[in-house]
Write a protein that holds these residues in place. Structure first.
Motif, PDB file in Angstrom:
ATOM      1  N   PHE A 255       0.675  -1.326   0.011  1.00  0.00           N
ATOM      2  CA  PHE A 255       0.547   0.247   0.148  1.00  0.00           C
ATOM      3  C   PHE A 255       0.893   0.801  -0.306  1.00  0.00           C
ATOM      4  N   LYS A 256       2.006   1.449   0.911  1.00  0.00           N
ATOM      5  CA  LYS A 256       2.796   2.264   1.062  1.00  0.00           C
ATOM      6  C   LYS A 256       3.179   2.948  -0.523  1.00  0.00           C
ATOM      7  N   ASP A 257       2.991   2.236  -2.113  1.00  0.00           N
ATOM      8  CA  ASP A 257       3.128   3.080  -2.713  1.00  0.00           C
ATOM      9  C   ASP A 257       2.038   4.299  -3.127  1.00  0.00           C
TER      10      ASP A 257
ATOM     11  N   GLY B 142      10.679  -0.792   6.173  1.00  0.00           N
ATOM     12  CA  GLY B 142      10.993  -2.365   5.519  1.00  0.00           C
ATOM     13  C   GLY B 142       9.409  -1.435   4.039  1.00  0.00           C
ATOM     14  N   ASN B 143       8.318  -1.502   4.255  1.00  0.00           N
ATOM     15  CA  ASN B 143       7.537  -1.007   2.948  1.00  0.00           C
ATOM     16  C   ASN B 143       7.250   0.434   2.439  1.00  0.00           C
ATOM     17  N   ALA B 144       7.672   0.797   3.804  1.00  0.00           N
ATOM     18  CA  ALA B 144       8.044   2.829   3.514  1.00  0.00           C
ATOM     19  C   ALA B 144       9.073   2.468   2.505  1.00  0.00           C
TER      20      ALA B 144
ATOM     21  N   GLY C 268      -1.173  10.670  -0.424  1.00  0.00           N
ATOM     22  CA  GLY C 268      -1.094   9.721  -1.137  1.00  0.00           C
ATOM     23  C   GLY C 268      -1.759   8.572  -0.730  1.00  0.00           C
ATOM     24  N   LYS C 269      -1.462   8.388   0.718  1.00  0.00           N
ATOM     25  CA  LYS C 269      -2.389   7.089   1.317  1.00  0.00           C
ATOM     26  C   LYS C 269      -4.014   7.867   1.206  1.00  0.00           C
ATOM     27  N   LYS C 270      -4.769   8.224   0.669  1.00  0.00           N
ATOM     28  CA  LYS C 270      -6.116   8.576   0.876  1.00  0.00           C
ATOM     29  C   LYS C 270      -6.908   8.082  -0.264  1.00  0.00           C
TER      30      LYS C 270
ATOM     31  N   VAL D 202      -8.749  -1.785   8.316  1.00  0.00           N
ATOM     32  CA  VAL D 202      -7.335  -1.358   8.360  1.00  0.00           C
ATOM     33  C   VAL D 202      -6.408  -1.823   9.163  1.00  0.00           C
ATOM     34  N   SER D 203      -5.402  -2.268   8.651  1.00  0.00           N
ATOM     35  CA  SER D 203      -4.337  -2.493  10.039  1.00  0.00           C
ATOM     36  C   SER D 203      -3.050  -0.870  10.341  1.00  0.00           C
ATOM     37  N   VAL D 204      -2.790  -1.136  12.415  1.00  0.00           N
ATOM     38  CA  VAL D 204      -2.440  -0.121  12.346  1.00  0.00           C
ATOM     39  C   VAL D 204      -0.994  -0.306  12.611  1.00  0.00           C
ATOM     40  N   GLY D 205      -0.335   1.189  12.066  1.00  0.00           N
ATOM     41  CA  GLY D 205       1.119   1.151  13.047  1.00  0.00           C
ATOM     42  C   GLY D 205       1.059   2.749  13.170  1.00  0.00           C
ATOM     43  N   ASP D 206       2.344   3.536  12.374  1.00  0.00           N
ATOM     44  CA  ASP D 206       2.307   4.779  12.178  1.00  0.00           C
ATOM     45  C   ASP D 206       0.947   5.466  12.368  1.00  0.00           C
ATOM     46  N   GLY D 207      -0.372   5.180  11.628  1.00  0.00           N
ATOM     47  CA  GLY D 207      -1.858   5.292  11.726  1.00  0.00           C
ATOM     48  C   GLY D 207      -2.354   6.654  10.209  1.00  0.00           C
ATOM     49  N   CYS D 208      -1.402   6.532   9.672  1.00  0.00           N
ATOM     50  CA  CYS D 208      -1.399   7.000   8.055  1.00  0.00           C
ATOM     51  C   CYS D 208      -2.165   6.101   7.625  1.00  0.00           C
ATOM     52  N   THR D 209      -2.103   5.171   7.910  1.00  0.00           N
ATOM     53  CA  THR D 209      -2.616   4.717   6.510  1.00  0.00           C
ATOM     54  C   THR D 209      -4.522   4.429   6.631  1.00  0.00           C
ATOM     55  N   ILE D 210      -4.178   3.975   7.926  1.00  0.00           N
ATOM     56  CA  ILE D 210      -6.174   4.381   8.060  1.00  0.00           C
ATOM     57  C   ILE D 210      -6.738   5.465   8.051  1.00  0.00           C
TER      58      ILE D 210
ATOM     59  N   ASP E 251       6.295  -7.119  11.614  1.00  0.00           N
ATOM     60  CA  ASP E 251       7.265  -5.718  10.850  1.00  0.00           C
ATOM     61  C   ASP E 251       6.620  -4.424  11.107  1.00  0.00           C
ATOM     62  N   SER E 252       5.721  -4.774  10.281  1.00  0.00           N
ATOM     63  CA  SER E 252       5.317  -3.667   9.554  1.00  0.00           C
ATOM     64  C   SER E 252       4.197  -2.536   9.983  1.00  0.00           C
ATOM     65  N   ILE E 253       3.321  -3.144  11.065  1.00  0.00           N
ATOM     66  CA  ILE E 253       3.178  -2.241  12.091  1.00  0.00           C
ATOM     67  C   ILE E 253       3.347  -2.314  13.605  1.00  0.00           C
ATOM     68  N   ASN E 254       4.955  -2.662  13.634  1.00  0.00           N
ATOM     69  CA  ASN E 254       5.534  -2.909  15.365  1.00  0.00           C
ATOM     70  C   ASN E 254       5.711  -1.459  14.951  1.00  0.00           C
TER      71      ASN E 254
ATOM     72  N   ALA F 287      -0.708 -12.492   2.011  1.00  0.00           N
ATOM     73  CA  ALA F 287      -0.824 -11.560   2.819  1.00  0.00           C
ATOM     74  C   ALA F 287       1.136 -11.791   3.668  1.00  0.00           C
ATOM     75  N   GLU F 288       1.160 -10.337   3.790  1.00  0.00           N
ATOM     76  CA  GLU F 288       2.452 -10.208   4.702  1.00  0.00           C
ATOM     77  C   GLU F 288       1.885 -10.668   6.174  1.00  0.00           C
ATOM     78  N   PRO F 289       2.472 -10.347   7.559  1.00  0.00           N
ATOM     79  CA  PRO F 289       1.967 -10.911   8.928  1.00  0.00           C
ATOM     80  C   PRO F 289       1.176  -9.144   8.957  1.00  0.00           C
TER      81      PRO F 289
ATOM     82  N   MET G 261      -5.860  -5.300   2.233  1.00  0.00           N
ATOM     83  CA  MET G 261      -5.193  -5.911   2.533  1.00  0.00           C
ATOM     84  C   MET G 261      -3.414  -5.307   1.928  1.00  0.00           C
ATOM     85  N   THR G 262      -2.470  -4.716   2.745  1.00  0.00           N
ATOM     86  CA  THR G 262      -1.589  -3.805   2.529  1.00  0.00           C
ATOM     87  C   THR G 262      -0.705  -4.162   2.282  1.00  0.00           C
ATOM     88  N   GLY G 263      -0.540  -5.421   2.222  1.00  0.00           N
ATOM     89  CA  GLY G 263       1.665  -5.779   1.833  1.00  0.00           C
ATOM     90  C   GLY G 263       1.542  -7.145   1.088  1.00  0.00           C
TER      91      GLY G 263
HETATM   92  C1  LIG Z   1       2.661   0.540   6.850  1.00  0.00           C
HETATM   93  C2  LIG Z   1       1.764  -0.684   6.580  1.00  0.00           C
HETATM   94  C3  LIG Z   1       0.752  -0.695   7.670  1.00  0.00           C
HETATM   95  C4  LIG Z   1       0.449   0.446   8.400  1.00  0.00           C
HETATM   96  O1  LIG Z   1       0.499   1.424   8.260  1.00  0.00           O
HETATM   97  P1  LIG Z   1       0.287   3.579   9.238  1.00  0.00           P
HETATM   98  O2  LIG Z   1       0.579   4.137   8.532  1.00  0.00           O
HETATM   99  O3  LIG Z   1       1.769   2.821   9.686  1.00  0.00           O
HETATM  100  O4  LIG Z   1      -0.551   3.127  10.379  1.00  0.00           O
HETATM  101  C5  LIG Z   1      -0.085  -2.023   7.584  1.00  0.00           C
HETATM  102  N1  LIG Z   1       0.210  -3.207   6.774  1.00  0.00           N
HETATM  103  C6  LIG Z   1       1.157  -2.945   5.510  1.00  0.00           C
HETATM  104  C7  LIG Z   1       1.890  -4.318   5.182  1.00  0.00           C
HETATM  105  C8  LIG Z   1       2.183  -1.915   6.277  1.00  0.00           C
HETATM  106  O5  LIG Z   1       3.723  -1.733   5.486  1.00  0.00           O
END
Ligand SMILES: *Cc1c(COP(=O)(O)O)cnc(C)c1O
Ligand SMILES: [Zn+2]
Length: 443
Positions: free
Chosen positions: A111-113, A137-139, A214-216, A236-244, A328-331, A375-377, A405-407
């Motif tokens: 999704f980071k693309d 990783g993905n970013a 871009g995530k929009k 949506v899975s959430v790490g930093d919070g930008c995606t959701i 790892d991507s949401i750690n 899907a990645e974890p 499915m983000t990755g």
């Molecule tokens: C970055 C990422 C997320 C979470 O996005 P955030 O903007 O960090 O909340 C979820 N899934 C995957 C595969 C990611 O690379």
């Protein structure tokens, strides 16, 4: 001409002129995350279903709602990922309907693309020659891809623990990679310092409000693709919070410009070991349920007017987090965009969920087996979150859910193998195969 009108601080609501600063001068770089606003009346005139039907099937089709001047809109094929019906997964999760938006099919397989491509376009538009980011990783791999496609030099800071698939991508796309002997937070700080020292464009989502735009497009696309048959929930899975935050804003803006009448409830899912935003979201819900008055809209113009974000109390503090997760991507123990994520989930009338690493591993297996999406974890975590939300009663048996499915699972095959088990070891003899087939006949 830029469609951007101004930026506003998600904490205090103060307006900031575009190009003047990347964070709110009053709230500082840690808290003063900015949000970008558009001339929606103008966008509404040209961004119609009719004009969209003639545009290329990439995420650049929403240029009226992207912070990039027309001259710098590239033609790279990012976005427009498929929405896949997953009836067997829905049955297993106990809900009426599941659709998967498979963003693992993006160019660099995540999704980071969406964010990185806008970051690269914005860097070129503002005259930068080199770009950088710190990432697990993905970013990073998506930035390396987008920079390579655009001919921009790229610098990446990774922590020690980075899955090999992602590291291989970075090097294959020709990025200069710094593997930092330290934590992710240290890699992040080092990247920020290097950007200042060497004049590189800083892709880090925390301080850069353009990337969330871009995530929009994930939300804009979902709204356009299933506008006439929309789901109730978007998970949506959430790490930093930008995606959701980005996906929600996209759905709200699709509605604001008249592409759809749909308004989704957002389900944010974090790994139980690293869930500071989910914990804060639940605590906030308890405060409101106990009768605390919600903050009003701040600033000169309502900050929520064109984004759907609902401001959260200014005094909120993120809880400390010492846990970890295998996804790892949401750690992200110190997420940077938690305030926007909270404002999005709260504004949507949504909910938060947390899932254990065991649940995530099970979801890697079940998602692949029952839907054909590997899907990645971090991506599978959201499927586990839907199962959890169903058990908790947040989702009813009648729920219709769109899952991002983000990755892609090929990003981290070592992580996948921990979840999916081992092959059968056989001799090159049919009898050996028959032994196994017959012993499994009952399944
Ligand atoms: C970055 C990422 C997320 C979470 O996005 P955030 O903007 O960090 O909340 C979820 N899934 C995957 C595969 C990611 O690379
Ligand atoms: Zn502020």
């Amino acid at each position: 001409m830029s469609p951007v009108t101004h930026l506003s601080c998600v904490r205090c609501g103060r307006h900031v002129v575009a190009g003047r600063a990347w964070t709110c001068p009053a709230c500082g770089p840690a808290d003063g995350i900015l949000d970008i606003h558009y001339d929606l009346d103008r966008a509404r005139r040209t961004l119609t279903r009719d004009t969209l039907s003639r545009r290329p099937l990439t995420h650049w089709r929403y240029r009226e709602l992207l912070p990039i001047d027309d001259a710098f809109i590239p033609d790279t094929p990012i976005g427009w990922t498929p929405v896949i019906e997953a009836p067997r997964l829905a049955a297993a999760l106990g809900v009426r309907r599941i659709r998967l938006k498979d963003d693992g099919r993006n160019a660099s397989a995540s999704f980071k693309d969406r964010a990185s491509s806008v970051g690269v376009a914005h860097a070129l538009q503002t005259g930068f020659r080199e770009i950088a980011c710190a990432s697990t990783g993905n970013a990073a791999s998506s930035l390396a891809h987008c920079a390579a496609a655009a001919g921009l030099a790229c610098n990446i800071f990774v922590p020690q623990m980075v899955p090999e698939g992602k590291l291989a991508q970075l090097l294959a796309y020709g990025a200069r990679v710094f593997k930092v002997r330290g934590t992710y937070a240290q890699a992040y700080d080092l990247c920020t310092q290097a950007c200042e020292r060497f004049g590189w464009y800083n892709r880090n989502c925390a301080v850069n409000p353009y990337l969330v735009e871009g995530k929009k497009t994930g939300g804009l696309e979902a709204a356009e693709q299933i506008a006439d048959d929309p789901p109730d929930w978007v998970a949506v899975s959430v790490g930093d919070g930008c995606t959701i935050a980005g996906i929600f804003k996209g759905i709200e803006q699709a509605r604001a410009v008249g592409l759809t009448g749909w308004s989704a409830r957002m389900l944010g899912v974090q790994a139980a070991g690293v869930a500071p935003i989910a914990e804060l979201g639940r605590a906030l819900w308890c405060r409101y349920s106990a009768g605390e008055k919600e903050p009003g809209v701040t600033g000169r113009k309502p900050v929520t007017q064109d984004t759907g974000y609902k401001p959260v109390p200014q005094d909120l503090k993120l809880p400390a987090c010492n846990g970890t997760t295998y996804a790892d991507s949401i750690n992200c123990p110190v997420p940077r965009n938690w305030r926007k994520a909270l404002a999005a989930v709260h504004g949507s009338g949504g909910a938060w969920g947390t899932v254990s690493d065991e649940q995530i591993m099970e979801a890697v297996r079940e998602t692949g087996r029952l839907s054909g999406v590997f899907a990645e974890p971090a991506a599978a975590a959201v499927v586990a979150g839907v199962a959890e939300a169903r058990r908790a009663g947040t989702l009813g048996g009648d729920a219709d859910v769109l899952i991002f499915m983000t990755g892609n699972g090929l990003k981290d095959t070592a992580g996948a193998l921990r979840a999916v088990g081992q092959p059968h070891d056989v001799l090159p003899e049919l009898a050996d195969v028959a032994r196994i087939v017959e012993s499994e006949a009952h399944r």
